[in-house]
Motif scaffolding. Structure first.
Motif, PDB file in Angstrom:
ATOM      1  N   ILE A  89       0.850  -1.238  -0.121  1.00 50.07           N
ATOM      2  CA  ILE A  89       0.107   0.131   0.073  1.00 50.07           C
ATOM      3  C   ILE A  89       1.010   1.236   0.044  1.00 50.07           C
ATOM      4  O   ILE A  89       1.638   1.406   0.933  1.00 50.07           O
ATOM      5  N   ALA A  90       0.804   2.065  -1.049  1.00 48.53           N
ATOM      6  CA  ALA A  90       1.548   3.163  -1.136  1.00 48.53           C
ATOM      7  C   ALA A  90       1.165   4.284  -0.204  1.00 48.53           C
ATOM      8  O   ALA A  90       0.280   4.458   0.032  1.00 48.53           O
ATOM      9  N   PRO A  91       2.237   5.181   0.289  1.00 46.88           N
ATOM     10  CA  PRO A  91       1.991   6.135   1.121  1.00 46.88           C
ATOM     11  C   PRO A  91       1.199   7.317   0.390  1.00 46.88           C
ATOM     12  O   PRO A  91       1.399   7.349  -0.958  1.00 46.88           O
ATOM     13  N   SER A  92       0.541   8.125   0.972  1.00 45.64           N
ATOM     14  CA  SER A  92      -0.496   9.131   0.313  1.00 45.64           C
ATOM     15  C   SER A  92      -0.245  10.445   1.262  1.00 45.64           C
ATOM     16  O   SER A  92      -0.611  10.278   2.463  1.00 45.64           O
ATOM     17  N   HIS A  93       0.220  11.736   0.617  1.00 43.91           N
ATOM     18  CA  HIS A  93       0.071  12.685   1.459  1.00 43.91           C
ATOM     19  C   HIS A  93      -1.400  13.361   1.920  1.00 43.91           C
ATOM     20  O   HIS A  93      -1.732  14.105   2.576  1.00 43.91           O
ATOM     21  N   HIS A  94      -2.398  12.541   1.286  1.00 47.53           N
ATOM     22  CA  HIS A  94      -3.813  12.886   1.422  1.00 47.53           C
ATOM     23  C   HIS A  94      -4.449  12.166   2.726  1.00 47.53           C
ATOM     24  O   HIS A  94      -5.303  12.309   3.252  1.00 47.53           O
ATOM     25  N   GLU A  95      -3.807  10.847   3.026  1.00 45.63           N
ATOM     26  CA  GLU A  95      -4.118  10.306   4.254  1.00 45.63           C
ATOM     27  C   GLU A  95      -3.524  10.949   5.533  1.00 45.63           C
ATOM     28  O   GLU A  95      -2.803  11.780   5.601  1.00 45.63           O
ATOM     29  N   ALA A  96      -4.229  10.535   6.788  1.00 49.21           N
ATOM     30  CA  ALA A  96      -4.052  11.282   7.842  1.00 49.21           C
ATOM     31  C   ALA A  96      -2.492  10.991   8.095  1.00 49.21           C
ATOM     32  O   ALA A  96      -1.896  11.953   9.037  1.00 49.21           O
ATOM     33  N   VAL A  97      -1.942   9.799   7.932  1.00 47.36           N
ATOM     34  CA  VAL A  97      -0.517   9.596   8.545  1.00 47.36           C
ATOM     35  C   VAL A  97       0.206   9.256   6.989  1.00 47.36           C
ATOM     36  O   VAL A  97      -0.268   8.480   6.376  1.00 47.36           O
ATOM     37  N   GLU A 143       7.826   6.251  -3.095  1.00 46.48           N
ATOM     38  CA  GLU A 143       6.560   5.339  -3.829  1.00 46.48           C
ATOM     39  C   GLU A 143       7.769   4.250  -4.550  1.00 46.48           C
ATOM     40  O   GLU A 143       7.504   3.132  -4.609  1.00 46.48           O
ATOM     41  N   GLU A 144       8.942   4.631  -5.039  1.00 47.31           N
ATOM     42  CA  GLU A 144       9.811   3.821  -5.936  1.00 47.31           C
ATOM     43  C   GLU A 144      10.544   3.061  -4.852  1.00 47.31           C
ATOM     44  O   GLU A 144      10.566   1.720  -5.164  1.00 47.31           O
ATOM     45  N   TRP A 145      11.145   3.809  -3.882  1.00 50.07           N
ATOM     46  CA  TRP A 145      11.777   2.914  -2.789  1.00 50.07           C
ATOM     47  C   TRP A 145      10.851   1.773  -1.907  1.00 50.07           C
ATOM     48  O   TRP A 145      11.504   0.900  -1.846  1.00 50.07           O
ATOM     49  N   LEU A 146       9.716   2.087  -2.009  1.00 44.44           N
ATOM     50  CA  LEU A 146       8.888   1.033  -1.436  1.00 44.44           C
ATOM     51  C   LEU A 146       8.961  -0.335  -2.096  1.00 44.44           C
ATOM     52  O   LEU A 146       9.039  -1.445  -1.832  1.00 44.44           O
ATOM     53  N   GLY A 147       8.877  -0.122  -3.626  1.00 47.67           N
ATOM     54  CA  GLY A 147       8.997  -1.110  -4.412  1.00 47.67           C
ATOM     55  C   GLY A 147      10.097  -1.963  -4.315  1.00 47.67           C
ATOM     56  O   GLY A 147      10.453  -3.170  -4.339  1.00 47.67           O
ATOM     57  N   THR A 151      11.142  -5.925  -2.822  1.00 46.21           N
ATOM     58  CA  THR A 151      11.874  -6.906  -3.718  1.00 46.21           C
ATOM     59  C   THR A 151      12.714  -7.707  -2.539  1.00 46.21           C
ATOM     60  O   THR A 151      12.976  -8.846  -2.450  1.00 46.21           O
ATOM     61  N   GLN A 152      13.366  -6.825  -1.779  1.00 45.51           N
ATOM     62  CA  GLN A 152      14.382  -7.138  -0.864  1.00 45.51           C
ATOM     63  C   GLN A 152      13.750  -8.064   0.417  1.00 45.51           C
ATOM     64  O   GLN A 152      14.184  -9.091   0.720  1.00 45.51           O
ATOM     65  N   LEU A 153      12.509  -7.494   0.779  1.00 41.13           N
ATOM     66  CA  LEU A 153      11.856  -8.346   1.840  1.00 41.13           C
ATOM     67  C   LEU A 153      11.470  -9.896   1.138  1.00 41.13           C
ATOM     68  O   LEU A 153      11.417 -11.050   1.879  1.00 41.13           O
ATOM     69  N   GLU A 154      10.982  -9.882   0.097  1.00 45.44           N
ATOM     70  CA  GLU A 154      10.865 -11.358  -0.585  1.00 45.44           C
ATOM     71  C   GLU A 154      11.746 -12.421  -0.525  1.00 45.44           C
ATOM     72  O   GLU A 154      11.604 -13.636  -0.267  1.00 45.44           O
ATOM     73  N   ALA A 155      12.989 -11.726  -0.871  1.00 45.03           N
ATOM     74  CA  ALA A 155      14.368 -12.542  -0.702  1.00 45.03           C
ATOM     75  C   ALA A 155      14.645 -12.885   0.658  1.00 45.03           C
ATOM     76  O   ALA A 155      15.106 -14.133   0.998  1.00 45.03           O
ATOM     77  N   ILE A 156      14.510 -11.921   1.668  1.00 46.25           N
ATOM     78  CA  ILE A 156      14.921 -12.091   3.009  1.00 46.25           C
ATOM     79  C   ILE A 156      13.924 -13.434   3.545  1.00 46.25           C
ATOM     80  O   ILE A 156      14.294 -14.295   4.342  1.00 46.25           O
ATOM     81  N   GLY A 180       9.170 -13.308 -11.412  1.00 47.47           N
ATOM     82  CA  GLY A 180       9.965 -11.922 -11.855  1.00 47.47           C
ATOM     83  C   GLY A 180      11.449 -12.304 -12.154  1.00 47.47           C
ATOM     84  O   GLY A 180      12.065 -13.296 -11.593  1.00 47.47           O
ATOM     85  N   SER A 181      12.405 -11.092 -12.732  1.00 47.34           N
ATOM     86  CA  SER A 181      13.365 -11.338 -13.017  1.00 47.34           C
ATOM     87  C   SER A 181      14.453 -10.865 -11.948  1.00 47.34           C
ATOM     88  O   SER A 181      14.077 -10.459 -10.896  1.00 47.34           O
ATOM     89  N   LEU A 182      15.517 -11.955 -11.573  1.00 45.64           N
ATOM     90  CA  LEU A 182      16.563 -11.432 -10.768  1.00 45.64           C
ATOM     91  C   LEU A 182      17.459 -10.415 -11.096  1.00 45.64           C
ATOM     92  O   LEU A 182      18.484 -10.142 -10.252  1.00 45.64           O
ATOM     93  N   THR A 183      17.195 -10.033 -12.624  1.00 48.53           N
ATOM     94  CA  THR A 183      17.937  -8.772 -12.937  1.00 48.53           C
ATOM     95  C   THR A 183      17.197  -7.752 -12.412  1.00 48.53           C
ATOM     96  O   THR A 183      16.225  -7.363 -13.121  1.00 48.53           O
ATOM     97  N   TYR A 184      17.738  -6.698 -11.550  1.00 51.61           N
ATOM     98  CA  TYR A 184      16.754  -5.696 -11.127  1.00 51.61           C
ATOM     99  C   TYR A 184      17.021  -4.453 -11.871  1.00 51.61           C
ATOM    100  O   TYR A 184      17.992  -3.506 -11.413  1.00 51.61           O
ATOM    101  N   TRP A 185      16.148  -4.306 -12.685  1.00 52.59           N
ATOM    102  CA  TRP A 185      16.517  -3.213 -13.871  1.00 52.59           C
ATOM    103  C   TRP A 185      16.576  -1.896 -13.027  1.00 52.59           C
ATOM    104  O   TRP A 185      17.026  -0.819 -13.308  1.00 52.59           O
ATOM    105  N   PHE A 186      15.705  -1.694 -11.759  1.00 50.77           N
ATOM    106  CA  PHE A 186      15.455  -0.472 -11.175  1.00 50.77           C
ATOM    107  C   PHE A 186      16.662   0.190 -10.687  1.00 50.77           C
ATOM    108  O   PHE A 186      16.897   1.298 -10.088  1.00 50.77           O
TER     109      PHE A 186
END
Length: 392
Positions: A89-97, A143-147, A151-156, A180-186
């Motif tokens: 769930i991505a963050p939003s400045h429109h939410e309370a937190v 929002e990008e860092w979240l993605g 990926t990191q947590l899936e491996a851990i 998905g790919s193990l080549t992390y294009w991001f």
């Protein structure tokens, strides 16, 4: 609201275009098949050309004879399959937190042993400044860092799951799967510090799987890769030593070697592999993999029956034929059980998925907690409140 009557008038043009592309792809496929025949006859010469070339594209490098077709052995009756997948769930400045949530679904499926499966998810809320704003120093949006963190947590979590399972003393064959790919294009273009922060825990997780003797594999359905096609493009270059910078000013679009685009690897492999077979192993040469150190990515294409799937794995799996065959046999069995897609990955996705209603409930829970804590003055923005009340 989408006006379907206006949309309908555009669809005949789409059909005409697709018919034209079908004819063009058949012609490209004939060229690719002829080039594959040449590459088979002159594989060592083509490998020398890759090593001496200055290419503006990334060809895969075959690690086995191009004629390789290996029938994957059947899965042993007793084995285990582990898998993870994530959602958020991505963050939003429109939410309370301003916060975000990552939900990692995981499964542990046992076959032939009578042990019960494990299917669950691990949700985690991120709200600390380092989670939300550390990435800004590198020009990365939260929002990008979240993605990347997902990926990191899936491996851990996959490595933790494998560790917990192996500590029970079970030594039966197993495979650990991700989608998905193990080549992390991001990672391309990220500063070294940010890249290391993401990659180091991932590689540590891969090393855990290696120590436990559990091959790690990623499954790519409907792959769009052109890496094998890029290798075959060498046969279209009119120059003895391919050098895109010198001969084509670094632009390969429209060059003689560009005739195969946009033909995909899977289209060629469909004509080459029978169901249940894998083709040769290939090593990716994408520039981002220069940061992978010893954890290089190897892949092969497998005819799983319903499609040609691209299977990726770390080099240590490719270097151990027993692990490679074990992983591929269990993976192919998973595709059969899942009617065309690995059942473990499908179940991990089902555990991880966050639906639209879940998002609303998540932020509602936060607002309730704020009320109980005496922070009721923290409210969603007027825009968000109005959207929730909309009747449209």
């Amino acid at each position: 609201m989408l006006d379907f009557s206006k949309l309908a008038g555009q669809l005949p043009g789409l059909s005409r275009y697709l018919n034209q592309e079908t004819v063009a792809n058949r012609q490209r496929l004939q060229v690719a098949q002829a080039l594959l025949g040449q590459a088979i006859d002159q594989q060592s010469d083509w490998l020398e050309r890759v090593q001496s070339a200055g290419l503006g594209f990334s060809p895969a490098v075959p690690l086995e004879p191009l004629t390789t077709k290996v029938t994957i052995p059947p899965a042993p009756p007793v084995h285990t399959v582990l898998a993870t997948d994530g959602s958020q769930i991505a963050p939003s400045h429109h939410e309370a937190v301003y916060c975000y949530l990552i939900n990692i679904g995981y499964v542990l499926l046992h076959y032939g042993s009578g042990r019960l499966p494990r299917l669950d998810s691990i949700p985690e809320v991120f709200y600390q400044p380092q989670d939300l704003y550390q990435c800004r120093q590198w020009g990365i949006r939260t929002e990008e860092w979240l993605g990347h963190r997902r990926t990191q947590l899936e491996a851990i979590i996959l490595a933790e799951l494998a560790t917990d399972w192996r500590t029970t003393g079970v030594q039966e064959p197993a495979v650990a799967l991700v989608d998905g790919s193990l080549t992390y294009w991001f990672l391309e273009g990220l500063p070294a510090a940010a890249r290391s922060l993401i990659l180091t825990p991932i590689f540590e997780a891969w090393q855990v799987c290696q120590r436990l003797g559990v091959p790690l594999m990623s499954y790519l359905s409907a792959g769009r890769s052109l890496e094998v096609m890029n290798f075959l493009r060498l046969g279209l270059c009119p120059h003895l030593v391919p050098d895109c910078q010198s001969h084509c000013d670094g632009h390969t679009e429209g060059a003689p070697c560009d005739k195969l685009k946009p033909l995909r690897d899977t289209t060629l492999m469909q004509t080459w592999l029978a169901p249940g077979q894998r083709g040769p192993l290939w090593r990716s040469t994408n520039r981002i993999l220069e940061h992978y150190g010893e954890q290089q990515v190897v892949f092969c294409y497998v005819n799983v029956g319903i499609e040609i799937a691209r299977i990726e794995f770390p080099d240590w799996v490719a270097q151990a034929p027993e692990l490679l065959n074990q992983g591929l046999s269990l993976l192919l069995a998973q595709v059969g059980k899942g009617y065309g897609y690995p059942v473990a990955l499908a179940e991990a996705h089902n555990q991880a998925v966050v639906r639209t209603g879940d998002r609303a409930r998540f932020f509602a829970m936060i607002e309730e907690q704020l009320q109980r804590s005496g922070l009721g003055q923290l409210l969603p923005s007027a825009k968000e409140s109005r959207k929730r009340e909309s009747l449209a």
